[in-house]
Design an enzyme around this catalytic site. Structure first.
Site, PDB file in Angstrom:
ATOM      1  N   ASP A 135      31.107  53.507   7.065  1.00 51.94           N
ATOM      2  CA  ASP A 135      31.933  52.458   6.483  1.00 51.94           C
ATOM      3  C   ASP A 135      31.020  51.424   5.835  1.00 51.94           C
ATOM      4  OD1 ASP A 135      34.063  53.803   7.480  1.00 51.94           O
ATOM      5  OD2 ASP A 135      34.648  52.300   8.966  1.00 51.94           O
TER       6      ASP A 135
ATOM      7  N   ASP B 110      47.259  55.930   7.173  1.00 53.31           N
ATOM      8  CA  ASP B 110      46.738  55.030   8.202  1.00 53.31           C
ATOM      9  C   ASP B 110      47.898  54.261   8.810  1.00 53.31           C
ATOM     10  OD1 ASP B 110      44.236  55.866   7.176  1.00 53.31           O
ATOM     11  OD2 ASP B 110      44.301  54.276   5.685  1.00 53.31           O
TER      12      ASP B 110
END
Length: 243
Positions: free
Chosen positions: A8, A129
């Site tokens: 990330d 998500d």
């Protein structure tokens, strides 16, 4: 089943967020390229990269860094975060990115997803998500009114390479996986599914292996690798039936 390590990116660094909260970040490396090379050395067959800054801003913020990562390793990479149009997908593909992940835009413009899958066959992935039962958007900073199973059904025939399912409440927590929501997804769609959020140990990998026959193609994990709770090399061997 693939074990896919995650990188990330935020402010040029490799970080992990706690439950998607941008105010709760832990920096794990100032050199994401070196991290990608370590993952390749450990046997990863796919690396998952998210431009967190891009997800929040709605554009590719870490484009040059992602290009550098893709060129520095031979392992395929998939990239998401801030991908909102066909031009960005085309750009990432030209940089050597194997798969491009669409999130927010899948909720707002499903027809664009279909067009992307047509133009770039085998390269488009949708990330669903969820916080609760509803799909989160804008880098997980807001919630849509679309139920995650509804979105999955809507896009099942769009020509996607796969769906990534992330339980945000487990992401970055190392609390273990939540099967309560991924099982209905596996039963709803025939597409390959990748599970992210909460994978924290070798036991989690073993627990998920039986789901491979239901369509679980891989698991994505980040924080557990960085903290040492999960040994990537061992997890890969177990997932491939080599241990």
């Amino acid at each position: 089943m693939l074990v896919v390590p995650a990188i990330d990116l935020k402010d040029g660094r490799c970080v992990r967020l706690y439950q998607g909260d941008y105010q709760k970040e832990t920096v794990y490396s100032e050199d994401p390229v070196a991290i990608a090379k370590e993952f390749e050395k450990a046997g990863a067959e796919l690396i998952h990269i998210v431009d967190l800054s891009g997800a929040k801003e709605g554009k590719a913020v870490h484009r040059n860094l992602i290009a550098q990562i893709a060129k520095s390793i031979s392992v395929p990479v998939e990239v998401g975060g801030g991908v909102r149009d066909l031009a960005t997908i085309e750009d990432y593909v030209s940089l050597g990115v194997d798969r491009v992940i669409l999130g927010t835009i899948a909720c707002r413009e499903p027809e664009l997803v279909r067009e992307a899958a047509r133009l770039f066959p085998g390269r488009v992935v949708v990330s669903i998500d969820v916080r609760g039962d509803y799909v989160a958007v804008e880098g997980w900073t807001s919630e849509s009114s679309i139920h995650y199973l509804e979105l999955a059904k809507l896009l099942e025939d769009a020509g996607l390479r796969a769906i990534i399912f992330t339980d945000i409440t487990r992401d970055g927590t190392e609390e273990g996986v939540n099967l309560k929501r991924v099982l209905p997804l596996l039963e709803t769609v025939s597409l390959p599914v990748y599970l992210a959020g909460g994978v924290s140990s070798i036991e989690d990998i073993k627990k998920l292996l039986p789901l491979e026959e239901k369509g679980l193609e891989g698991v994505i994990t980040g924080r557990a690798i960085y903290t040492g709770a999960l040994d990537l090399r061992e997890a890969i061997k177990i997932a491939k039936g080599m241990a």
